[in-house]
Write a protein that holds these residues in place. Structure first.
Motif, PDB file in Angstrom:
ATOM      1  N   SER A 187      -2.988  -5.277  -7.267  1.00 16.21           N
ATOM      2  CA  SER A 187      -3.617  -5.147  -5.934  1.00 16.21           C
ATOM      3  C   SER A 187      -4.762  -5.627  -5.932  1.00 16.21           C
ATOM      4  N   ARG A 188      -5.645  -5.634  -7.022  1.00 16.38           N
ATOM      5  CA  ARG A 188      -6.884  -5.937  -7.298  1.00 16.38           C
ATOM      6  C   ARG A 188      -7.008  -7.477  -7.260  1.00 16.38           C
ATOM      7  N   GLU A 189      -6.118  -8.243  -7.970  1.00 17.28           N
ATOM      8  CA  GLU A 189      -5.889  -9.608  -8.009  1.00 17.28           C
ATOM      9  C   GLU A 189      -5.386  -9.975  -6.850  1.00 17.28           C
ATOM     10  N   ARG A 190      -4.628  -9.588  -6.027  1.00 16.53           N
ATOM     11  CA  ARG A 190      -4.290  -9.920  -4.642  1.00 16.53           C
ATOM     12  C   ARG A 190      -5.323 -10.014  -3.650  1.00 16.53           C
ATOM     13  N   SER A 207       0.714  -1.263   0.030  1.00 17.23           N
ATOM     14  CA  SER A 207      -0.078  -0.021   0.060  1.00 17.23           C
ATOM     15  C   SER A 207       0.732   1.384  -0.002  1.00 17.23           C
ATOM     16  N   ASP A 208       1.937   1.155   0.655  1.00 13.88           N
ATOM     17  CA  ASP A 208       2.892   2.214   0.630  1.00 13.88           C
ATOM     18  C   ASP A 208       3.503   2.527  -0.854  1.00 13.88           C
ATOM     19  N   HIS A 209       3.809   1.540  -1.439  1.00 14.81           N
ATOM     20  CA  HIS A 209       4.394   1.535  -2.741  1.00 14.81           C
ATOM     21  C   HIS A 209       3.292   2.124  -3.734  1.00 14.81           C
ATOM     22  N   LEU A 210       2.127   1.609  -3.475  1.00 13.98           N
ATOM     23  CA  LEU A 210       1.189   1.969  -4.437  1.00 13.98           C
ATOM     24  C   LEU A 210       0.637   3.435  -4.273  1.00 13.98           C
ATOM     25  N   ARG A 211       0.697   3.949  -3.105  1.00 15.36           N
ATOM     26  CA  ARG A 211       0.659   5.526  -2.567  1.00 15.36           C
ATOM     27  C   ARG A 211       1.539   6.255  -3.315  1.00 15.36           C
ATOM     28  N   HIS A 212       2.998   5.763  -3.307  1.00 19.77           N
ATOM     29  CA  HIS A 212       3.807   6.495  -3.936  1.00 19.77           C
ATOM     30  C   HIS A 212       3.860   6.547  -5.231  1.00 19.77           C
ATOM     31  N   GLU A 213       3.326   5.601  -6.024  1.00 20.19           N
ATOM     32  CA  GLU A 213       3.109   5.614  -7.389  1.00 20.19           C
ATOM     33  C   GLU A 213       1.910   6.403  -7.675  1.00 20.19           C
ATOM     34  N   LEU A 214       0.811   6.641  -7.052  1.00 24.79           N
ATOM     35  CA  LEU A 214      -0.225   7.329  -7.216  1.00 24.79           C
ATOM     36  C   LEU A 214       0.306   8.995  -7.106  1.00 24.79           C
ATOM     37  N   LYS A 215       1.032   9.175  -6.174  1.00 30.44           N
ATOM     38  CA  LYS A 215       1.612  10.487  -5.941  1.00 30.44           C
ATOM     39  C   LYS A 215       2.568  10.890  -7.131  1.00 30.44           C
TER      40      LYS A 215
END
Length: 101
Positions: free
Chosen positions: A57-60, A7-15
């Motif tokens: 993330s959706r698949e997981r 989730s931290d990595h995904l937040r970083h990607e979105l930012k």
């Protein structure tokens, strides 16, 4: 990897995607054609990376949900009366909470 790292990595990607798109939008009139093409390519790459991460993330999440549902199904089949009792207790709690509104 743990859920927090994902989730931290995904937040970083979105930012990163938001920052890139903001830069493209805010400086579009000031940049030359080659600079705009570089920004556009960077934004497109960030968008593709973010889409890929969201798909993973959706698949997981779907996999973990299926596992939890399977475990719940096994528990209910093995312990039907306990499951009825848990369901009744949840119903009572929800009824009390909704009656307070």
């Amino acid at each position: 990897m743990s859920k927090d790292v994902h989730s931290d990595h995904l937040r970083h990607e979105l930012k990163n995607l938001a920052d890139t798109l903001e830069e493209v939008l805010s400086t579009s009139s000031e940049k030359s054609k080659t600079e705009m093409e570089k920004l556009r390519n960077r934004a497109q790459s960030a968008l593709q990376d973010t889409r890929a991460r969201l798909g993973e993330s959706r698949e997981r999440l779907a996999h973990h949900t299926r596992k939890a549902a399977d475990r719940t199904d096994v528990y209910v089949r093995d312990n039907p009366w306990a499951s009825v009792g848990i369901g009744a207790a949840v119903g009572v709690v929800l009824g009390v909470l909704l009656a307070r509104r």
